[in-house]
Design a protein around this motif. Structure first.
Motif, mmCIF file in Angstrom:
data_model
loop_
_atom_site.group_PDB
_atom_site.id
_atom_site.type_symbol
_atom_site.label_atom_id
_atom_site.label_comp_id
_atom_site.label_asym_id
_atom_site.label_seq_id
_atom_site.Cartn_x
_atom_site.Cartn_y
_atom_site.Cartn_z
ATOM 1 N N GLU A 32 56.644 30.610 51.869
ATOM 2 C CA GLU A 32 55.875 29.429 52.317
ATOM 3 C C GLU A 32 54.686 29.175 51.399
ATOM 4 O OE1 GLU A 32 56.412 32.109 54.869
ATOM 5 O OE2 GLU A 32 58.330 31.078 54.695
ATOM 6 N N SER A 33 54.059 30.245 50.934
ATOM 7 C CA SER A 33 52.850 30.053 50.124
ATOM 8 C C SER A 33 53.161 29.331 48.814
ATOM 9 C CB SER A 33 52.197 31.402 49.820
ATOM 10 O OG SER A 33 52.979 32.117 48.884
ATOM 11 N N THR A 34 54.427 29.336 48.420
ATOM 12 C CA THR A 34 54.789 28.724 47.132
ATOM 13 C C THR A 34 55.195 27.255 47.269
ATOM 14 O OG1 THR A 34 57.136 29.275 47.312
ATOM 15 C CG2 THR A 34 55.700 30.942 46.327
ATOM 16 N N GLN A 35 55.199 26.737 48.510
ATOM 17 C CA GLN A 35 55.712 25.381 48.718
ATOM 18 C C GLN A 35 54.624 24.340 48.449
ATOM 19 O OE1 GLN A 35 59.300 25.168 49.639
ATOM 20 N NE2 GLN A 35 58.835 27.162 48.746
ATOM 21 N N THR A 36 54.160 24.293 47.264
ATOM 22 C CA THR A 36 53.070 23.363 46.916
ATOM 23 C C THR A 36 53.129 22.989 45.439
ATOM 24 O OG1 THR A 36 50.659 23.138 46.806
ATOM 25 C CG2 THR A 36 51.512 25.359 46.511
ATOM 26 N N TRP A 37 52.687 21.769 45.162
ATOM 27 C CA TRP A 37 52.545 21.335 43.759
ATOM 28 C C TRP A 37 51.152 21.700 43.242
ATOM 29 C CZ3 TRP A 37 57.268 20.185 42.567
ATOM 30 C CH2 TRP A 37 58.086 19.498 43.460
ATOM 31 N N ASN A 38 50.275 22.134 44.187
ATOM 32 C CA ASN A 38 48.879 22.364 43.823
ATOM 33 C C ASN A 38 48.717 23.629 42.996
ATOM 34 O OD1 ASN A 38 48.296 20.088 45.165
ATOM 35 N ND2 ASN A 38 47.416 21.075 46.972
ATOM 36 N N ARG A 39 47.593 23.662 42.327
ATOM 37 C CA ARG A 39 47.285 24.780 41.435
ATOM 38 C C ARG A 39 47.013 26.060 42.226
ATOM 39 N NH1 ARG A 39 42.581 22.576 40.293
ATOM 40 N NH2 ARG A 39 43.688 21.072 39.028
ATOM 41 N N THR A 40 46.288 25.892 43.338
ATOM 42 C CA THR A 40 45.830 27.093 44.031
ATOM 43 C C THR A 40 46.898 27.679 44.931
ATOM 44 O OG1 THR A 40 44.860 25.666 45.669
ATOM 45 C CG2 THR A 40 43.379 26.573 44.023
ATOM 46 N N GLY A 41 46.799 28.967 45.077
ATOM 47 C CA GLY A 41 47.724 29.747 45.884
ATOM 48 C C GLY A 41 47.346 31.183 45.604
ATOM 49 N N PRO A 42 48.056 32.115 46.175
ATOM 50 C CA PRO A 42 47.681 33.519 45.997
ATOM 51 C C PRO A 42 47.637 33.940 44.531
ATOM 52 C CG PRO A 42 49.468 33.278 47.594
ATOM 53 C CD PRO A 42 49.206 31.921 47.046
ATOM 54 N N TRP A 43 48.389 33.247 43.698
ATOM 55 C CA TRP A 43 48.468 33.618 42.285
ATOM 56 C C TRP A 43 47.233 33.197 41.482
ATOM 57 C CZ3 TRP A 43 51.653 30.439 45.058
ATOM 58 C CH2 TRP A 43 51.345 29.078 44.959
ATOM 59 N N ALA A 44 46.520 32.164 41.956
ATOM 60 C CA ALA A 44 45.516 31.521 41.104
ATOM 61 C C ALA A 44 44.405 32.492 40.705
ATOM 62 C CB ALA A 44 44.938 30.299 41.798
ATOM 63 N N GLU A 45 43.888 33.245 41.686
ATOM 64 C CA GLU A 45 42.801 34.175 41.386
ATOM 65 C C GLU A 45 43.277 35.289 40.455
ATOM 66 O OE1 GLU A 45 39.925 33.181 41.874
ATOM 67 O OE2 GLU A 45 39.083 35.019 41.055
ATOM 68 N N ARG A 46 44.529 35.706 40.668
ATOM 69 C CA ARG A 46 45.080 36.777 39.809
ATOM 70 C C ARG A 46 45.261 36.267 38.374
ATOM 71 N NH1 ARG A 46 43.021 38.882 43.006
ATOM 72 N NH2 ARG A 46 43.808 39.288 45.091
ATOM 73 N N ILE A 47 45.716 35.032 38.233
ATOM 74 C CA ILE A 47 45.876 34.482 36.877
ATOM 75 C C ILE A 47 44.514 34.419 36.193
ATOM 76 C CG2 ILE A 47 46.640 32.516 35.486
ATOM 77 C CD1 ILE A 47 48.613 31.799 37.661
ATOM 78 N N ARG A 48 43.515 33.996 36.984
ATOM 79 C CA ARG A 48 42.167 33.937 36.410
ATOM 80 C C ARG A 48 41.743 35.330 35.911
ATOM 81 N NH1 ARG A 48 37.804 30.957 36.370
ATOM 82 N NH2 ARG A 48 38.573 29.389 37.817
ATOM 83 N N GLU A 49 41.972 36.349 36.735
ATOM 84 C CA GLU A 49 41.576 37.705 36.339
ATOM 85 C C GLU A 49 42.344 38.142 35.074
ATOM 86 O OE1 GLU A 49 40.864 39.006 40.988
ATOM 87 O OE2 GLU A 49 42.537 39.885 39.873
ATOM 88 N N GLU A 50 43.619 37.781 35.023
ATOM 89 C CA GLU A 50 44.418 38.176 33.859
ATOM 90 C C GLU A 50 43.908 37.467 32.603
ATOM 91 O OE1 GLU A 50 48.606 37.593 34.857
ATOM 92 O OE2 GLU A 50 48.293 38.574 36.795
ATOM 93 N N CYS A 51 43.607 36.185 32.732
ATOM 94 C CA CYS A 51 43.093 35.435 31.570
ATOM 95 C C CYS A 51 41.730 35.984 31.135
ATOM 96 C CB CYS A 51 42.972 33.950 31.894
ATOM 97 S SG CYS A 51 44.553 33.138 32.095
ATOM 98 N N GLU A 52 40.921 36.335 32.114
ATOM 99 C CA GLU A 52 39.586 36.844 31.765
ATOM 100 C C GLU A 52 39.678 38.210 31.085
ATOM 101 O OE1 GLU A 52 37.078 34.209 35.005
ATOM 102 O OE2 GLU A 52 37.349 36.353 35.395
ATOM 103 N N ALA A 53 40.672 39.011 31.511
ATOM 104 C CA ALA A 53 40.865 40.308 30.845
ATOM 105 C C ALA A 53 41.254 40.087 29.388
ATOM 106 C CB ALA A 53 41.943 41.107 31.556
ATOM 107 N N VAL A 54 42.077 39.083 29.140
ATOM 108 C CA VAL A 54 42.473 38.776 27.764
ATOM 109 C C VAL A 54 41.279 38.214 26.988
ATOM 110 C CG1 VAL A 54 43.953 37.263 26.375
ATOM 111 C CG2 VAL A 54 44.918 38.459 28.349
ATOM 112 N N ARG A 55 40.449 37.468 27.662
ATOM 113 C CA ARG A 55 39.274 36.885 26.997
ATOM 114 C C ARG A 55 38.219 37.946 26.656
ATOM 115 N NH1 ARG A 55 35.617 33.600 30.944
ATOM 116 N NH2 ARG A 55 35.118 35.762 31.463
ATOM 117 N N ASP A 56 38.037 38.910 27.582
ATOM 118 C CA ASP A 56 36.910 39.835 27.429
ATOM 119 C C ASP A 56 37.311 41.234 26.995
ATOM 120 O OD1 ASP A 56 35.394 37.747 28.394
ATOM 121 O OD2 ASP A 56 35.509 38.438 30.471
#
Ligand SMILES: Cc1cc2nc3c(=O)[nH]c(=O)nc-3n(C[C@H](O)[C@H](O)[C@H](O)COP(=O)(O)OP(=O)(O)OC[C@H]3O[C@@H](n4cnc5c(N)ncnc54)[C@H](O)[C@@H]3O)c2cc1C
Length: 817
Positions: A469-493
């Motif tokens: 159910e959590s994946t039934q959206t066209w929107n950016r946010t969902g349980p994955w969004a914060e994790r993607i941010r953390e992954e990108c920040e790890a690559v950045r920093d």
């Protein structure tokens, strides 16, 4: 037989709507010396019992192109070939039960407008005005497609056949093809009445395509990836109210598609035709105890209405008039499915001069367009529209029988489902694994399939919502969004590591290899010990593919390309390899893995665990080394746009290397973070940003073209001409004032109330904290600072054209650090 043709340029096997349309389009292109073989009467396969619906709607740009073309062709066909036929353009109403469905419709509407169609969105009241017999209380709205309609499939096929014959093509009915062989570079198609020698063969055998495909195995072929479903529709008796309405208005009711429940309901004479795509569906001829008969011409399966009960009741509640009529007849026929529900149109993988135009689930709607595409493949070797969505080479070695059956049933049961970008369909998982698979999953890896290979899309933490159910959206946010941010920040920093199994890799060696490659790519080759990015244009200068070229020695190369491009690119190279040149090309995808290690602390991480390497060698260098005691190839490159290396190593050595990287502090990241990171750098992805819909110049790849090199690479003349005249479109990076959703592929770009381009990909950039879209914009507007709008699921959002440089690290200082 006196007039049996013993030679032809093309032999098409199969006389359903698709085979006959292919013949018609070949003849129209001037290739009239073509023969079609049909084992029974024309239309004996799926075509004769099809309901004949001809929608244009699709969320795929290329399928919409094909279907739109079909409707345009069918409208004028009767007159053009002097074969009148029943084609009712009734329009259709596609119902939405949810906001997400309305968003899907809005996106399709944008694409439809861009293709010149008059698709519209309706409110519940507007639905009622067009269709007075419907209950609308639970609906959000609808999409109205005025070009939708229904056609008599047999008449359509006969009209195409007449057109083809009038142009000089030959149709042999009651002439089964019985096999093929190859002699002196020519095909010989065997029939019970004699042999036909030809240059090209087309497998258009519908649900028999897998059987016909077997004949090509001795010549390099594979098992055709497909299965067969049973599909039913019911024709109801006359309903007086419908008769009255229809006679009163002098037209038929529009077709209704209740896509959230999963059926269509159309007026048939003065009654109804109801066709559900049911969840509890049935595969046929899928087990040894249920073998496919040698001949099923003009036959049906027994009715199986129990499966449809839920849908019949739902349709009766939607249009109560339906309850007043009895069922007059049921049609239950075979319908073939490829593992993604799209047909196979294009070159037959592995086999020279053989093509496929088969496995159509919507062959009536797509037949016209498919004939055009197939004829272009044969006569020109390329197609007007990029047709990767239907290219047989999109499936490789992982599509065995079980996979095809599982996927076919899943797709049939969700024929009208929305395909959310975050959702993974459950069927057909786990075909090909990295040696790190168990470890990646232990770390929380949420997997997706890339050419059958399981790769992590993102890494979840305990407690994250992993529900469907959590994946039934066209929107950016969902349980994955914060994790993607953390992954990108790890690559950045710091440092991130991504396991990339199934990165396609070929080895090219022997004298002449370098010169041959120079003749295919638009740019130059790297020096020994280095690598570069190369583009392969087609004859029109359009972007066929992109590969990394790694030069180990003067005449020894590794070519690396996208996972999904594995067969496409290999076949392209192989087909262009001069015979007896001694140049050797091998596909070495299996057995070697790739780890992307990237971020500003990568050098510090690698130094203590790396031997025999100079980690200060520059951007795009290649060297062999040892990491964690294992032999590796180190490439100084990063699709994420930070300091980084790709580590290429034998499969059995990957676990030790991966463990050492984790122990050194690397954070695992996934494909969705990589997508965000590459968008910020403006790095293009294959078959979104890079496709044969665009030339290299339109794609902004000018710096990868060496016009002054002596080699006459494909498309050189066309690109030179375009350079002189100026490109009509240009690739741009846009920063978008997006709402909750980022721009998906093929969102329309607007300026002064008109469509001026389209996005080729989009997403959130976590390092720059902005919504980014890459796209193709009318050239005069492709000027930094220009304000335009991007329509994202119906919402017009302001967007600004950026400088022609990466949004993140504009001067590439970080990657060269
Ligand atoms: C109940 C039902 C309703 C449908 N409704 C619709 C609809 O409304 N709209 C829509 O777009 N699609 C619909 N479809 C799907 C549509 O029928 C098919 O997609 C379409 O007919 C496929 O056409 P084709 O030419 O690829 O295959 P086919 O029509 O199956 O033709 C293949 C031909 O190849 C011949 N052949 C096989 N082997 C050989 C051989 N060895 N030598 C010579 N000839 C050979 C067969 O006899 C056959 O005539 C429906 C399908 C079903 C089952």
């Amino acid at each position: 037989m006196a007039d049996f043709p013993t030679t032809a340029r093309v032999v098409i096997i199969g006389g359903g709507v698709v085979g006959v349309s292919s013949l018609y389009h070949l003849a129209k292109a001037g290739w009239s010396d073509c023969v079609l073989l049909e084992k029974n009467e024309l239309t004996a396969g799926s075509t004769w019992h099809a309901a004949g619906n001809v929608p244009t709607f699709s969320t795929s740009w290329s399928l919409m192109n094909m279907q739109r073309y079909s409707t345009e062709l069918y409208r004028g066909l009767g007159e053009a070939v002097d074969y009148p036929m029943n084609y009712h353009v009734t329009g259709s109403i596609r119902l939405a039960h949810s906001q997400e469905r309305m968003q899907e419709f809005q996106r399709a509407k944008g694409m439809g407008l861009y293709q010149g169609m008059e698709i519209d969105i309706l409110s519940p009241d507007e639905i009622k005005a067009k269709y007075p017999f419907i209950e609308t209380h639970d609906l959000k709205g609808a999409l109205y497609d005025p070009a939708d309609g229904d056609i008599d499939p047999a008449q359509l096929t006969q009209a195409l056949a007449k057109g083809a014959r009038d142009l000089g093509a030959t149709i042999l009915r009651f002439t089964p093809a019985t096999g093929v062989s190859r002699e002196n570079g020519e095909w010989i198609v065997h029939t019970e009445k004699g042999d036909i020698r030809c240059e090209y063969v087309v497998n258009a055998a519908g649900y028999y395509a897998q059987r016909v495909g077997e004949w090509f195995k001795p010549y390099g072929g594979r098992t055709v990836p497909m299965m067969v479903m049973s599909h039913q529709y019911m024709v109801f008796e006359e309903v007086p109210e419908i008769k009255k309405w229809s006679e009163g208005y002098g037209k038929k009711l529009p077709l209704l598609r209740d896509v959230d429940t999963s059926y269509y309901l159309r007026q048939e004479k003065n009654g109804f035709n109801l066709g559900p795509y049911e969840r509890n569906c049935r595969a046929h001829w899928a087990t040894p105890s249920d073998p496919m008969p040698d001949d099923f011409s003009f036959q049906l399966y027994p009715d199986d209405l129990d499966r449809l009960e839920y849908y019949i009741e739902d349709a009766m509640a939607r249009v109560p008039l339906l309850a007043e009529a009895g069922v007059a007849r049921v049609i239950n026929g075979p319908i073939p499915y490829a593992p993604d529900g799209n047909p196979l149109i294009g070159p037959m993988p592995g086999v020279p001069n053989a093509f496929e135009a088969c496995v159509f689930t919507f062959g009536i709607a797509q037949g016209g367009g498919a004939g055009k595409v197939l004829a272009e493949w044969i006569t020109e070797g390329q197609t007007e529209w990029d047709m990767w969505s239907c290219d047989p080479r999109r499936f490789t070695d992982y599509t065995d029988h079980d996979y095809c059956v599982e996927r076919g049933m899943e797709i049939y049961g969700h024929e009208y489902a929305m395909h959310f970008p975050w959702h993974r369909w459950p069927a057909g998982k786990d075909r090909k694994h990295s040696p790190l698979d168990a470890k990646i999953k232990e770390l929380g890896g949420q997997m997706g399939a890339y050419n059958g290979w399981e790769r992590a899309n993102w890494f979840a933490k305990p407690g994250d919502d992993l529900s469907e159910e959590s994946t039934q959206t066209w929107n950016r946010t969902g349980p994955w969004a914060e994790r993607i941010r953390e992954e990108c920040e790890a690559v950045r920093d710091g440092v991130g590591v991504l396991d990339l199994p199934g990165f396609s890799r070929y080895t090219l060696r022997n004298d002449g290899a370098a010169e041959w490659l120079r003749g295919l790519i638009s740019g130059g080759l790297p020096k020994v010990g280095r690598m570069n990015l190369a583009y392969f244009p087609d004859k029109r200068g359009r972007i066929l593919t992109e590969m990394s070229i790694i030069r180990h020695d003067e005449e020894l190369f590794t070519l690396i390309t996208a996972g999904s491009a594995q067969w496409h690119d290999f076949e392209y190279l192989k087909a262009n390899l001069p015979e007896d040149s001694g140049i050797e090309l091998t596909d070495d995808t299996v057995g070697t893995g790739t780890l992307i290690v990237t971020g500003p602390k990568t050098r510090a991480l690698l130094e203590p665990i790396t031997e025999d390497a100079d980690l200060h060698e520059g951007w795009l260098s290649r060297q062999t080394a040892k990491v964690a005691g294992k032999h590796v190839l180190l490439l100084r490159v990063s699709f994420a746009g930070e300091l980084g290396w790709e580590i290429h190593a034998d499969d059995e050595d990957l676990p030790a290397i991966y463990d050492a990287l984790l122990a050194g502090g690397a954070k695992p990241f996934g494909m969705w973070a990589l997508n965000s990171l590459r968008l910020e750098k403006g790095y293009r992805a294959w078959k979104g940003d890079l496709s044969t819909d665009y030339s290299l110049l339109e794609g902004g790849l000018d710096r990868f073209i060496k016009f002054d090199k002596p080699q006459d690479f494909p498309g050189k003349a066309a690109l030179l001409a375009e350079k002189q005249q100026g490109s009509k479109k240009r690739f741009v990076t846009l920063v978008v004032d997006a709402g909750e959703a980022d721009a998906p592929y093929m969102s329309t770009l607007w300026h002064d109330g008109t469509i001026v381009g389209e996005t080729t990909s989009g997403g959130w950039g976590y390092r720059v904290n902005a919504s980014i879209a890459l796209g193709m914009l009318r050239a005069d507007l492709a000027v930094p600072g220009t304000e335009i709008e991007v329509e994202i699921y119906g919402e017009r959002c302001r967007a600004v054209v950026q400088e022609d440089q990466p949004l993140w690290d504009a001067n590439n200082e970080r990657i060269r650090a």
